[in-house]
Write a protein that holds these residues in place. Sequence first.
Motif, PDB file in Angstrom:
ATOM      1  N   THR A   1       0.813  -1.206   0.000  1.00  0.00           N
ATOM      2  CA  THR A   1       0.000   0.000   0.000  1.00  0.00           C
ATOM      3  C   THR A   1       0.854   1.267   0.000  1.00  0.00           C
ATOM      4  N   HIS A   2       2.023   1.223   0.618  1.00  0.00           N
ATOM      5  CA  HIS A   2       2.870   2.425   0.709  1.00  0.00           C
ATOM      6  C   HIS A   2       4.300   2.082   0.304  1.00  0.00           C
TER       7      HIS A   2
ATOM      8  N   ASN B   1      -4.100   9.310   2.943  1.00  0.00           N
ATOM      9  CA  ASN B   1      -4.084   9.161   1.494  1.00  0.00           C
ATOM     10  C   ASN B   1      -2.712   9.510   0.924  1.00  0.00           C
ATOM     11  N   ARG B   2      -2.609   9.382  -0.387  1.00  0.00           N
ATOM     12  CA  ARG B   2      -1.319   9.486  -1.046  1.00  0.00           C
ATOM     13  C   ARG B   2      -0.647  10.847  -0.802  1.00  0.00           C
ATOM     14  N   LYS B   3      -1.461  11.889  -0.878  1.00  0.00           N
ATOM     15  CA  LYS B   3      -0.901  13.227  -0.748  1.00  0.00           C
ATOM     16  C   LYS B   3      -0.364  13.460   0.676  1.00  0.00           C
TER      17      LYS B   3
END
Lengths: 496, 112
Positions: free
Chosen positions: A367-368, A444-446
Amino acid sequence: MSNFLTLPILLPMFIGTILIFFAKKHKLQRVIAGFSALSLLGVAIYLGYIVYTDPSQIITLEIGDWPAPFGIVLVADMFATMMVILSSIVGVVCLFFAFKTIHSDREKFYFYPFYFYLLTGVNGAFLTGDMFNLFVFFEVMLISSYVLIVHGGTGYQLRESFKYVVMNMVASAFFLVALAYLYATTGTLNMADLAERVQVLEQEGILNGIAILFLFVFGAKGALFPLYFWLPKSYYGPPAAISALFGGLLTKVGIYAIIRVFTLIFVHNTEFTHTIILILAGGTMFFGVLGAVSQFDFKRILSYHIISQVGYMVMGLGVYTPLALAGAIYYIAHHIIVKSALFLFAGATQKITGTTELKKMGGLLKTHPWLGWLFFISAMSLAGIPPLSGFFSKFALILAAVQKESYYIVVVALVVGILTLFSMMKIFMYAFWGEPKISQDKVNRKEMFALLRPIIPLVVLTICLGFFAEPIFQYSLGVSEQILDPANYVNAVLGK
Amino acid sequence: MEILIALLIGVLFSVSTYLILTKSLFRVVLGTVLMSHGAHLLILTMGGLGVGSAPLLGEGASSYTDPLPQALILTAIVISFGMTALLLVMTYRTYKVHQTDDLDKLRGRLDE
């Protein structure tokens, strides 16, 4: 010109005081704190540059123009300026990480003022040339650390901080006792003057006693075996930004003081003192890493690693050759950068999963991926895998120990290296491999990149420290040759 | 005089060691207070206890007391005062949050 020397101490002190007035406006506080931390870094690097290009490579300042053995002096040699630069780097990075992670309630209760007072104490302890002044800056640093470690006031923090504070207060009382004995024996507290007088006093027994008392004091503050028991639990409590600052900096101030005192002042009987230091180094490394191996918590494993790595630094002092000390100094630089980065990774992981327990995590690599691989680089660097920075510093330390024929410490250092690798891989396998166990969409991604942004400079630095090992090692060798020859220091301070 | 003070310092240190090793939070705080008192007295005694002369009488003075230990103690007293105040507040908060002052109950669990 040399008044510039006071800036790394005065700047954070004034900023801290100014920030008190804006305690309730946390946006404004962030702006002021961010800019001043960056300017502090600029000041530190410039100071490092002028000391490096100075012909004697030592700059001194007699405060209030009182001549040297009587007044307080500030001394910036290469070792001190290197430490100031490192503390400023960590100061900037942890501050920017704190912007993203610290709860605004904590911000309103004087988090930033104490953050800067802590940096005041740390920089002061590095730059001072007077034993009592060292005590005062230690206390400035410690009282800010007491506040920061209990800041937020959760039950866990209160319980463990109490032990941390009592331990440090006892050590501080013994610091005063050691200073009293030292003053009674030598009649001075100026480090350069002490260095001269200790060599000509034929009072070996008393001086050995005082040396061991100082070793106890700084060992308690720097988490040496067998005085490290307070560290893992108390560093676990506060938020990640503070754990990272403490893990990177605070114990290293104790180690800096040990190295300073045992290369400059107490070198009258190195057979006795430095052998004890070497034995303590072995115990620190070994028991610290055993603690790390037995834990299953991200932050706790890292806390125990601080202990085992403090052992490597002290080992360099115990072996006591130019190569060994250069290795120890390289190791301090490497450790401060990598350890802070790893604690910040622990904080980022905690933000994502809501826990630091490894058994509850899993699958973060899917995921990361950025978090996972950046952590992997730092973990490998900590374990000493070439071509990252940890390898070259450990290599120098072990090579120096082999040359000195201290084979026991070599065996301990190598075994500890393997166990370090094992426990770092344990984190990587539990947290990043496998299937995701907890819902990981909280960040989240940001936001993820906002969290990673402050850590990336540290990871880049550890890669640079590895790939440009040659010039950095030459610098460390220069530092170690300078501190191994106390005459430089004495001449610069006493103006002979 | 020095011997008397040395004995006093010894008593202070032994009492404070006993207090720090007890289980009650507040006694531990008192222990650290007494220990810092012992350390301050030690600095004073180590400078030599001259009786009857002032610290500074100019360069031509025939006798004087060393002023440095007094300056050191003054600084150290202020520091230990601040530390003690902070520690007392922390002790009070710990007591409020955990509802106990028994350090045995404040050990923490093995699994956390």
